[in-house]
Design a protein around this motif. Structure first.
Motif, PDB file in Angstrom:
ATOM      1  N   GLU A  29      14.318  57.328 113.736  1.00  0.00           N
ATOM      2  CA  GLU A  29      14.563  58.097 114.961  1.00  0.00           C
ATOM      3  C   GLU A  29      13.526  57.834 116.037  1.00  0.00           C
ATOM      4  OE1 GLU A  29      15.232  62.656 116.497  1.00  0.00           O
ATOM      5  OE2 GLU A  29      16.115  61.987 114.614  1.00  0.00           O
ATOM      6  N   ARG A  30      12.282  57.639 115.683  1.00  0.00           N
ATOM      7  CA  ARG A  30      11.266  57.436 116.718  1.00  0.00           C
ATOM      8  C   ARG A  30      11.464  56.126 117.473  1.00  0.00           C
ATOM      9  NH1 ARG A  30       6.644  54.187 115.783  1.00  0.00           N
ATOM     10  NH2 ARG A  30       6.622  53.187 113.730  1.00  0.00           N
ATOM     11  N   ARG A  31      12.333  55.247 116.966  1.00  0.00           N
ATOM     12  CA  ARG A  31      12.649  53.996 117.650  1.00  0.00           C
ATOM     13  C   ARG A  31      14.076  53.992 118.219  1.00  0.00           C
ATOM     14  NH1 ARG A  31       9.760  49.456 116.493  1.00  0.00           N
ATOM     15  NH2 ARG A  31      11.665  48.214 116.362  1.00  0.00           N
ATOM     16  N   HIS A  32      14.742  55.142 118.144  1.00  0.00           N
ATOM     17  CA  HIS A  32      16.115  55.242 118.647  1.00  0.00           C
ATOM     18  C   HIS A  32      16.067  55.685 120.109  1.00  0.00           C
ATOM     19  CE1 HIS A  32      20.397  55.658 118.645  1.00  0.00           C
ATOM     20  NE2 HIS A  32      20.353  56.957 118.884  1.00  0.00           N
ATOM     21  N   TRP A  33      15.617  54.768 120.981  1.00  0.00           N
ATOM     22  CA  TRP A  33      15.443  55.081 122.395  1.00  0.00           C
ATOM     23  C   TRP A  33      16.804  55.380 123.012  1.00  0.00           C
ATOM     24  CZ3 TRP A  33      12.994  50.370 120.622  1.00  0.00           C
ATOM     25  CH2 TRP A  33      11.675  50.615 120.211  1.00  0.00           C
ATOM     26  N   THR A  34      16.835  56.448 123.785  1.00  0.00           N
ATOM     27  CA  THR A  34      18.088  57.032 124.252  1.00  0.00           C
ATOM     28  C   THR A  34      18.029  57.289 125.749  1.00  0.00           C
ATOM     29  OG1 THR A  34      18.425  58.120 122.105  1.00  0.00           O
ATOM     30  CG2 THR A  34      19.611  59.048 123.990  1.00  0.00           C
ATOM     31  N   LEU A  35      19.147  57.075 126.415  1.00  0.00           N
ATOM     32  CA  LEU A  35      19.255  57.411 127.825  1.00  0.00           C
ATOM     33  C   LEU A  35      19.962  58.754 127.960  1.00  0.00           C
ATOM     34  CD1 LEU A  35      18.939  56.584 130.825  1.00  0.00           C
ATOM     35  CD2 LEU A  35      21.263  55.628 130.653  1.00  0.00           C
ATOM     36  N   ARG A  36      19.279  59.702 128.588  1.00  0.00           N
ATOM     37  CA  ARG A  36      19.879  61.006 128.869  1.00  0.00           C
ATOM     38  C   ARG A  36      20.355  60.991 130.319  1.00  0.00           C
ATOM     39  NH1 ARG A  36      19.480  66.338 127.005  1.00  0.00           N
ATOM     40  NH2 ARG A  36      18.045  65.680 125.363  1.00  0.00           N
ATOM     41  N   LYS A  37      21.609  61.373 130.529  1.00  0.00           N
ATOM     42  CA  LYS A  37      22.175  61.436 131.871  1.00  0.00           C
ATOM     43  C   LYS A  37      22.373  62.895 132.259  1.00  0.00           C
ATOM     44  CE  LYS A  37      24.547  56.960 131.796  1.00  0.00           C
ATOM     45  NZ  LYS A  37      25.854  56.280 131.934  1.00  0.00           N
ATOM     46  N   VAL A  38      21.864  63.251 133.426  1.00  0.00           N
ATOM     47  CA  VAL A  38      21.918  64.630 133.890  1.00  0.00           C
ATOM     48  C   VAL A  38      22.373  64.650 135.340  1.00  0.00           C
ATOM     49  CG1 VAL A  38      20.625  66.782 134.163  1.00  0.00           C
ATOM     50  CG2 VAL A  38      19.956  65.156 132.383  1.00  0.00           C
ATOM     51  N   GLU A  39      23.264  65.551 135.674  1.00  0.00           N
ATOM     52  CA  GLU A  39      23.691  65.755 137.056  1.00  0.00           C
ATOM     53  C   GLU A  39      23.137  67.083 137.549  1.00  0.00           C
ATOM     54  OE1 GLU A  39      27.922  66.698 138.797  1.00  0.00           O
ATOM     55  OE2 GLU A  39      27.748  64.523 138.454  1.00  0.00           O
ATOM     56  N   LEU A  40      22.471  67.054 138.699  1.00  0.00           N
ATOM     57  CA  LEU A  40      21.810  68.243 139.228  1.00  0.00           C
ATOM     58  C   LEU A  40      22.253  68.498 140.664  1.00  0.00           C
ATOM     59  CD1 LEU A  40      18.193  67.521 137.937  1.00  0.00           C
ATOM     60  CD2 LEU A  40      19.739  69.272 137.086  1.00  0.00           C
ATOM     61  N   PRO A  41      22.834  69.654 140.950  1.00  0.00           N
ATOM     62  CA  PRO A  41      23.292  69.972 142.308  1.00  0.00           C
ATOM     63  C   PRO A  41      22.160  70.541 143.152  1.00  0.00           C
ATOM     64  CG  PRO A  41      23.958  71.702 140.798  1.00  0.00           C
ATOM     65  CD  PRO A  41      23.253  70.665 139.963  1.00  0.00           C
ATOM     66  N   VAL A  42      21.373  69.646 143.766  1.00  0.00           N
ATOM     67  CA  VAL A  42      20.206  70.087 144.538  1.00  0.00           C
ATOM     68  C   VAL A  42      20.208  69.595 145.980  1.00  0.00           C
ATOM     69  CG1 VAL A  42      18.784  70.204 142.451  1.00  0.00           C
ATOM     70  CG2 VAL A  42      18.767  68.133 143.832  1.00  0.00           C
ATOM     71  N   LEU A  43      21.142  68.715 146.356  1.00  0.00           N
ATOM     72  CA  LEU A  43      21.153  68.168 147.709  1.00  0.00           C
ATOM     73  C   LEU A  43      21.951  69.061 148.649  1.00  0.00           C
ATOM     74  CD1 LEU A  43      21.779  64.389 146.884  1.00  0.00           C
ATOM     75  CD2 LEU A  43      19.587  65.566 147.217  1.00  0.00           C
ATOM     76  N   GLU A  44      21.755  68.815 149.934  1.00  0.00           N
ATOM     77  CA  GLU A  44      22.491  69.573 150.944  1.00  0.00           C
ATOM     78  C   GLU A  44      23.991  69.306 150.815  1.00  0.00           C
ATOM     79  OE1 GLU A  44      21.421  71.837 153.132  1.00  0.00           O
ATOM     80  OE2 GLU A  44      19.459  71.659 152.144  1.00  0.00           O
ATOM     81  N   PRO A  45      24.827  70.302 151.128  1.00  0.00           N
ATOM     82  CA  PRO A  45      26.280  70.086 151.066  1.00  0.00           C
ATOM     83  C   PRO A  45      26.706  68.858 151.858  1.00  0.00           C
ATOM     84  CG  PRO A  45      25.802  72.413 151.382  1.00  0.00           C
ATOM     85  CD  PRO A  45      24.484  71.681 151.502  1.00  0.00           C
ATOM     86  N   GLY A  46      27.545  68.037 151.225  1.00  0.00           N
ATOM     87  CA  GLY A  46      28.044  66.831 151.866  1.00  0.00           C
ATOM     88  C   GLY A  46      27.191  65.601 151.651  1.00  0.00           C
TER      89      GLY A  46
END
Length: 316
Positions: A29-46
């Protein structure tokens, strides 16, 4: 069958199970490098999305070539901004390894703060110390060449956000990036960066250790997003329970991933890509890098509800 025989078999089975678990945690497991994808709604509308690659806690030694190749390959994600929240080093000769691992990512807009294991090398420690609430003793190893690492980052154009307020252009946006020195070593001096700058599109705060006193400062100043590392996600997690410890002041539920801090600020804590050479194990907490896609906030009254979606995928 005798009771003694049953107990002996039970003990032998427990030992075998423990050995198998340790072998998995240390060897796989310590060598099972993983990409975590996260979506965060922090920008101005539009606003159009902005991609941030959040890296932390490499704990690199010169011989970790597979990890270095995995990190270099992250450039294909085409991030608009790269953020490094510290603990890059685990050996006095590891600066070229860190710079080599980052490779083409250093040619992108980037910013960084350092952690305790950029300043001091790892030392053998009793793991039980981390289970003792209130144990604040610090055991430092040999000094590490953090000045050389900082010079390498800055030579490539990355900004040192330590106790400074830096404006960076990324993805067609004007981004204010401010940071503190490592709170784990009590080096943070938030008043040096306190204040609000309305003339930017996005405000990002950086800290290695996500201590509540620092997070409160960023939240009070209206930062949209705070990025941190240090926790290793707990490093050892129990299914159905999560992180056992965080090694800092935040609660276990925030040991990795995204959450809210206050009414406006989003927090993302990276579980990091490495471990100390003296505790080379991970369980139910693979090493990770995170691709954060910042998107526009909702325009309705739902802006304060819900939590961001998470998705992780193995890479290499």
């Amino acid at each position: 069958m005798s009771t003694v025989g049953n107990l002996a078999r039970l003990a032998a089975g427990t030992v075998a199970l423990g050995a198998a678990g340790l072998g998995y945690a240390a060897g796989i497991e310590r060598r099972h490098w993983t990409l975590r994808k996260v979506e965060l709604p922090v920008l101005e509308p539009g606003a159009e999305p902005l991609r941030i690659l959040h890296l932390s806690d490499f704990h690199l030694t010169p011989g970790q070539h597979a990890k270095m190749r995995w990190i270099s390959a992250l450039d294909r994600l085409d991030p608009d901004l790269v953020i490094d929240t510290g603990d890059n080093l685990a050996h006095p000769d590891a600066v070229p390894s860190v710079l080599g691992a980052l490779g083409p990512l250093l040619d992108r807009p980037g910013a960084f703060v350092f952690g305790s294991n950029d300043y001091y090398g790892p030392t053998p420690k009793n793991p039980a110390r981390y289970l003792r609430r209130g144990d604040t003793r610090r055991i430092h190893g040999e000094p590490l060449p953090w000045e050389d690492l900082r010079a390498g980052f800055r030579e490539h154009g990355w900004v040192d956000a330590t106790h400074s307020r830096q404006v960076v252009e990324a993805g067609g946006r004007t981004v204010l990036i401010s940071g503190v020195d490592d709170p784990h070593l009590n080096l943070d001096r938030y008043p040096r960066i306190a204040g609000y700058d309305p003339a930017v599109d996005l405000r990002i705060g950086l800290t290695h250790s996500p201590e509540p006193r620092v997070l409160d400062g960023f939240a009070a100043d209206g930062y949209d997003l705070v990025l941190a590392g240090h926790t290793h996600g707990g490093q050892l997690r129990l299914p159905g329970y999560g992180a056992i410890v965080t090694n800092c002041g935040i609660d276990r539920a925030r040991a990795r991933g995204a959450s809210r801090w206050g009414s406006h600020t989003r927090l993302h804590v990276s579980a990091g890509l490495g471990t100390s050479p003296y505790t080379p194990v991970r369980f139910a907490c693979p090493p990770e890098a995170s691709l954060l896609t910042l998107v526009a906030r909702p325009t309705s009254g739902d802006a304060g509800r819900g939590t961001p979606a998470h998705a992780s995928e193995g890479v290499g």
